[in-house]
Design a protein around this motif. Structure first.
Motif, PDB file in Angstrom:
ATOM      1  N   PRO A  41      -2.962   3.623  -5.096  1.00 45.94           N
ATOM      2  CA  PRO A  41      -1.751   4.390  -6.012  1.00 45.94           C
ATOM      3  C   PRO A  41      -0.519   4.411  -5.604  1.00 45.94           C
ATOM      4  O   PRO A  41       0.652   4.427  -5.775  1.00 45.94           O
ATOM      5  N   ALA A  42      -0.714   4.868  -3.984  1.00 42.50           N
ATOM      6  CA  ALA A  42       0.528   4.680  -3.219  1.00 42.50           C
ATOM      7  C   ALA A  42       1.594   3.745  -3.251  1.00 42.50           C
ATOM      8  O   ALA A  42       2.635   3.988  -3.138  1.00 42.50           O
ATOM      9  N   TYR A  43       1.080   2.520  -3.326  1.00 42.59           N
ATOM     10  CA  TYR A  43       1.842   1.273  -3.217  1.00 42.59           C
ATOM     11  C   TYR A  43       2.854   1.525  -4.366  1.00 42.59           C
ATOM     12  O   TYR A  43       3.908   0.918  -4.024  1.00 42.59           O
ATOM     13  N   GLU A  44       2.383   1.779  -5.497  1.00 41.19           N
ATOM     14  CA  GLU A  44       3.494   2.030  -6.626  1.00 41.19           C
ATOM     15  C   GLU A  44       4.310   3.147  -6.655  1.00 41.19           C
ATOM     16  O   GLU A  44       5.098   3.248  -7.091  1.00 41.19           O
ATOM     17  N   LYS A  45       3.598   4.199  -6.211  1.00 43.31           N
ATOM     18  CA  LYS A  45       3.934   5.523  -6.394  1.00 43.31           C
ATOM     19  C   LYS A  45       5.110   6.162  -5.355  1.00 43.31           C
ATOM     20  O   LYS A  45       5.905   6.832  -5.542  1.00 43.31           O
ATOM     21  N   TRP A  46       4.647   5.619  -4.158  1.00 45.87           N
ATOM     22  CA  TRP A  46       5.280   6.383  -3.043  1.00 45.87           C
ATOM     23  C   TRP A  46       6.726   5.668  -2.708  1.00 45.87           C
ATOM     24  O   TRP A  46       6.913   4.421  -2.396  1.00 45.87           O
ATOM     25  N   ASN A  47       7.845   6.730  -2.956  1.00 43.27           N
ATOM     26  CA  ASN A  47       9.054   6.446  -2.539  1.00 43.27           C
ATOM     27  C   ASN A  47       9.844   7.820  -2.023  1.00 43.27           C
ATOM     28  O   ASN A  47       9.066   8.845  -2.247  1.00 43.27           O
ATOM     29  N   LEU A  48      11.018   7.946  -1.629  1.00 44.03           N
ATOM     30  CA  LEU A  48      11.563   9.227  -1.383  1.00 44.03           C
ATOM     31  C   LEU A  48      11.638  10.044  -2.519  1.00 44.03           C
ATOM     32  O   LEU A  48      11.639  11.129  -2.642  1.00 44.03           O
ATOM     33  N   ASP A  49      12.110   9.275  -3.767  1.00 51.94           N
ATOM     34  CA  ASP A  49      12.208  10.136  -5.137  1.00 51.94           C
ATOM     35  C   ASP A  49      10.737  10.827  -5.430  1.00 51.94           C
ATOM     36  O   ASP A  49      10.826  11.932  -5.959  1.00 51.94           O
ATOM     37  N   TYR A  50       9.860   9.918  -5.292  1.00 54.70           N
ATOM     38  CA  TYR A  50       8.475  10.683  -5.573  1.00 54.70           C
ATOM     39  C   TYR A  50       8.248  11.887  -4.588  1.00 54.70           C
ATOM     40  O   TYR A  50       7.674  13.053  -5.171  1.00 54.70           O
ATOM     41  N   ILE A  51       8.251  11.761  -3.461  1.00 54.92           N
ATOM     42  CA  ILE A  51       7.994  12.695  -2.307  1.00 54.92           C
ATOM     43  C   ILE A  51       8.860  13.907  -2.698  1.00 54.92           C
ATOM     44  O   ILE A  51       8.487  15.067  -2.695  1.00 54.92           O
ATOM     45  N   GLN A  52      10.181  13.510  -2.999  1.00 53.89           N
ATOM     46  CA  GLN A  52      11.088  14.975  -3.371  1.00 53.89           C
ATOM     47  C   GLN A  52      10.623  15.442  -4.709  1.00 53.89           C
ATOM     48  O   GLN A  52      10.864  16.696  -4.888  1.00 53.89           O
ATOM     49  N   HIS A 157       8.552   2.749   1.760  1.00 51.23           N
ATOM     50  CA  HIS A 157      10.312   2.910   1.377  1.00 51.23           C
ATOM     51  C   HIS A 157      10.997   2.623   2.527  1.00 51.23           C
ATOM     52  O   HIS A 157      11.193   3.640   3.556  1.00 51.23           O
ATOM     53  N   GLY A 158      11.594   1.407   2.322  1.00 53.44           N
ATOM     54  CA  GLY A 158      12.452   1.177   3.608  1.00 53.44           C
ATOM     55  C   GLY A 158      11.937   0.451   4.899  1.00 53.44           C
ATOM     56  O   GLY A 158      10.907  -0.102   4.827  1.00 53.44           O
ATOM     57  N   HIS A 159      12.606   0.306   5.952  1.00 58.54           N
ATOM     58  CA  HIS A 159      12.269  -0.819   6.792  1.00 58.54           C
ATOM     59  C   HIS A 159      12.393   0.151   8.210  1.00 58.54           C
ATOM     60  O   HIS A 159      13.256   0.964   8.353  1.00 58.54           O
TER      61      HIS A 159
END
Length: 294
Positions: A41-52, A157-159
């Protein structure tokens, strides 16, 4: 000034348990492109907006690239900030502030529902999945993990760029005595070969990571991490199950760290300056000796 030699890491798109155990486990690092996370699920959900969106009023300790000084412990945060506000910085501007070894299970346990432990022949320590956050341009001093565990590092999220060095290269890393990290004044991106000649013998295994990638690091591998833009990672760890590995972990955690902090508290800058200068002289002497005879 000079340039550290590099070679690209072995990269695969798929990796079975059998191939991992045969070719990589306790042998060499490998980068797995997305296949270990594409069903999370993290592959689709995890980004900075989600953690925020989950941050609420959580306050986090933040670290930067400045060496600790005086009677400070060997690793101390420089400030605290609301996690929400820190993530906003990551989204909008460069910063050298980082979140280090964030206990995910304790602080944001809902995130654990979004990951799956890969079945690759490692017995993961499921009580300690930890996260790391960094902004564009921030980096982590070269080090190896104190528990000398097998590490699988997943980036989102990012590189980021990672340089890896095997334990055999410790003699050239200018390892600070009573620590598991290199000299904090050394900039591996712009190394001073005149002042630190042993750096010329280093060859980094270079890794470029993006969203969903997984990096396996064998025990005691040095890593130097540079965030190319704001992002975060989660590391899963599996302790070694042999006497040597367990003994090293116990020594590092119970003796090495505590002795270092005691000496820092007692002698402050005099201690850190003395041990670092002595170490540099020794590493340089050994480098010149090797090259004179070889």
């Amino acid at each position: 000034m000079g340039t550290i030699k590099t070679k690209l890491i072995v990269t695969v798109n798929e990796l079975s348990k059998e191939d991992f155990v045969t070719h990589y486990l306790n042998k060499q690092p490998v980068l797995i492109k997305k296949s270990w996370t594409k069903n999370w699920p993290a592959y689709e959900k995890w980004n900075l907006d989600y953690i925020q969106s989950l941050a609420g009023e959580t306050v986090v300790p933040l670290y930067n690239n400045e060496p600790t000084k005086g009677k400070q412990k060997s690793a101390v945060p420089v400030t605290e900030m609301r996690l929400y506000d820190y993530l906003e910085i990551l989204k909008t501007q460069p910063t050298d502030l980082r979140i280090f070894f964030y206990d995910t299970l304790k602080k944001l346990p809902i995130l654990i529902e979004d990951i799956k432990y890969p079945e690759i022949g490692l017995k993961f320590f499921k009580r300690l999945p930890v996260m790391f956050f960094g902004g564009e341009g921030s980096n982590v001093v070269p080090h190896y993990d104190m528990d000398v565990a097998n590490l699988v590092h997943f980036h989102f999220h990012g590189h980021k760029r990672v340089w890896l060095f095997p334990p055999s290269q410790s003699k050239n890393m200018y390892q600070v005595p009573w620590s598991i990290h290199g000299l904090e004044s050394i900039d591996l991106d712009n190394p001073d070969f005149e002042k630190y000649p042993a750096l010329q013998d280093l060859e980094a295994i270079e890794v470029f990571m993006e969203h969903g990638d997984a990096l396996y690091m064998p025990p005691a591998y040095w890593h130097y991490i540079k965030y190319l833009d704001g992002g975060f990672s989660i590391t899963l760890r599996a302790f070694q199950r042999n006497l040597k590995g367990l003994g090293t972990m116990l020594y590092n955690v119970t003796i090495l760290r505590n002795v270092e902090n005691l000496l820092r508290y007692t002698f402050g800058t005099k201690w850190t300056d003395y041990k670092e200068k002595k170490m540099v002289r020794k590493v340089n002497k050994n480098y010149h000796k090797r090259h004179k005879n070889g």
